[in-house]
Design a protein around this motif. Sequence first.
Motif, mmCIF file in Angstrom:
data_model
loop_
_atom_site.group_PDB
_atom_site.id
_atom_site.type_symbol
_atom_site.label_atom_id
_atom_site.label_comp_id
_atom_site.label_asym_id
_atom_site.label_seq_id
_atom_site.Cartn_x
_atom_site.Cartn_y
_atom_site.Cartn_z
ATOM 1 N N LYS A 5 2.942 -5.908 -7.167
ATOM 2 C CA LYS A 5 2.481 -7.162 -6.575
ATOM 3 C C LYS A 5 3.676 -7.842 -5.922
ATOM 4 O O LYS A 5 4.807 -7.741 -6.410
ATOM 5 C CB LYS A 5 1.860 -8.071 -7.637
ATOM 6 C CG LYS A 5 0.603 -7.485 -8.273
ATOM 7 C CD LYS A 5 0.049 -8.428 -9.322
ATOM 8 C CE LYS A 5 -1.203 -7.839 -9.984
ATOM 9 N NZ LYS A 5 -1.751 -8.727 -11.025
ATOM 10 N N ASP A 15 1.584 0.057 -9.562
ATOM 11 C CA ASP A 15 0.736 -1.052 -9.109
ATOM 12 C C ASP A 15 1.631 -2.272 -8.923
ATOM 13 O O ASP A 15 1.888 -3.022 -9.871
ATOM 14 C CB ASP A 15 -0.364 -1.322 -10.134
ATOM 15 C CG ASP A 15 -1.300 -2.439 -9.687
ATOM 16 O OD1 ASP A 15 -1.315 -2.732 -8.478
ATOM 17 O OD2 ASP A 15 -1.995 -3.013 -10.551
ATOM 18 N N LYS A 53 0.829 -1.204 0.000
ATOM 19 C CA LYS A 53 0.000 0.000 0.000
ATOM 20 C C LYS A 53 0.865 1.256 0.000
ATOM 21 O O LYS A 53 0.591 2.221 -0.736
ATOM 22 C CB LYS A 53 -0.927 -0.008 1.215
ATOM 23 C CG LYS A 53 -1.934 1.129 1.226
ATOM 24 C CD LYS A 53 -2.886 0.988 2.414
ATOM 25 C CE LYS A 53 -3.908 2.134 2.404
ATOM 26 N NZ LYS A 53 -4.856 2.019 3.547
ATOM 27 N N ASP A 109 6.374 -0.208 -15.406
ATOM 28 C CA ASP A 109 6.613 1.228 -15.426
ATOM 29 C C ASP A 109 7.661 1.517 -16.505
ATOM 30 O O ASP A 109 8.202 0.588 -17.119
ATOM 31 C CB ASP A 109 7.096 1.714 -14.057
ATOM 32 C CG ASP A 109 6.902 3.217 -13.878
ATOM 33 O OD1 ASP A 109 5.828 3.601 -13.397
ATOM 34 O OD2 ASP A 109 7.815 3.985 -14.241
ATOM 35 N N PHE A 148 6.083 -5.182 -11.127
ATOM 36 C CA PHE A 148 5.280 -4.013 -11.497
ATOM 37 C C PHE A 148 5.695 -3.560 -12.893
ATOM 38 O O PHE A 148 6.741 -3.960 -13.403
ATOM 39 C CB PHE A 148 5.497 -2.872 -10.486
ATOM 40 C CG PHE A 148 6.929 -2.426 -10.366
ATOM 41 C CD1 PHE A 148 7.421 -1.367 -11.111
ATOM 42 C CD2 PHE A 148 7.806 -3.094 -9.504
ATOM 43 C CE1 PHE A 148 8.748 -0.973 -11.007
ATOM 44 C CE2 PHE A 148 9.137 -2.709 -9.394
ATOM 45 C CZ PHE A 148 9.609 -1.642 -10.145
ATOM 46 N N LYS A 181 3.442 5.629 -7.049
ATOM 47 C CA LYS A 181 2.428 5.703 -8.112
ATOM 48 C C LYS A 181 2.548 4.539 -9.090
ATOM 49 O O LYS A 181 2.532 4.710 -10.320
ATOM 50 C CB LYS A 181 2.546 7.026 -8.877
ATOM 51 C CG LYS A 181 2.553 8.270 -8.002
ATOM 52 C CD LYS A 181 1.297 8.393 -7.165
ATOM 53 C CE LYS A 181 1.322 9.665 -6.312
ATOM 54 N NZ LYS A 181 0.145 9.757 -5.416
ATOM 55 N N ASN A 236 2.683 1.595 -3.485
ATOM 56 C CA ASN A 236 1.774 2.066 -4.520
ATOM 57 C C ASN A 236 1.415 3.536 -4.333
ATOM 58 O O ASN A 236 1.278 4.288 -5.303
ATOM 59 C CB ASN A 236 0.501 1.220 -4.525
ATOM 60 C CG ASN A 236 0.763 -0.204 -4.999
ATOM 61 O OD1 ASN A 236 1.776 -0.476 -5.649
ATOM 62 N ND2 ASN A 236 -0.138 -1.113 -4.681
ATOM 63 N N SER A 237 1.276 3.939 -3.071
ATOM 64 C CA SER A 237 0.897 5.315 -2.787
ATOM 65 C C SER A 237 2.028 6.292 -3.086
ATOM 66 O O SER A 237 1.817 7.329 -3.717
ATOM 67 C CB SER A 237 0.466 5.443 -1.321
ATOM 68 O OG SER A 237 0.206 6.788 -0.987
#
Length: 289
Positions: A251, A249, A240, A269, A267, A247, A243-244
């Motif tokens: 796993k 997503d 969390k 990017d 992820f 920016k 991700n915050s």
Amino acid sequence: MEKTKLLKELSNEIKDKLRHRGTNYAIIFFGIIVGILVFLVYFNKTISPDFPPYIVNTLKILMLVFGAYLIAALLIRITIDFIIRVLAKEFEIERKLLIKKLYAGLIYLIATLYIMWRLGFGLQNMTIVAGLITTGIAFAVRDIIMSYLSWYILLTKKPFRIGDYIKIGDEEGKVMHIGTFFVLIDNSPNTIDDFVRIPNRLFLEKPIQNFGQNNVLHTVKFYINEIPKNYDTKIEKIIKKINSELKIDVKAFLDYEQDKRFIRYEFRDDYSRKAELRDRIIRITAKML
């Protein structure tokens, strides 16, 4: 900056090639040689006809050779823009340069065959001589030929394009330039003076990983001695926070490798953020786990 300067030099190099600077130099060189030979022949005929016959014959042969190559260079210079417009109008710059080199090589080959024909070589003899010359040249410059072959394959098969992020051997980064002998890779777009030149022939010898240009799949490993208590709760908070703050997503998976436990983060990017994101993820995990 060093990086900007290098990119500008590469851009100027490509522009010079497309402007046919090499062909212009060839025209000047052959023109000067032909002019000197013409003057010597004229001097012998009108002013001082004292040259031995073998020297006169040699001058005439040299006039034939350099004259044919001068005409070939002029023909290339006059027609090359039309050839590129017809055959490679929508192609990338590198493909245009390849077509230009092939076209110039064909014209010079025709000029060479014409010279041999004028010197009295029969078709069979011309074939034998051409074969011997080709074999000798190929053996002498086999590394150069291999580089050209690799360059041709890179441009036609397109295992990657300029702007792609690739990995070959221990080197990885963004493809900045595909040259005749080297591929230029920037292994850290956020810093300067860190280009890597990879010989073209290596792309025929080693596997290539192409990560594309955007939305690349990244993997980060965080090794642990043992699975901590309340692992699920802690990893959920870590994900969390990652991700915050970053920016993305991400796993997380528990994994094993040679009897070593680690958390594998995955992820997608931009490749240019790889080092930054890896550092931030490891720091966050070390702090919160």
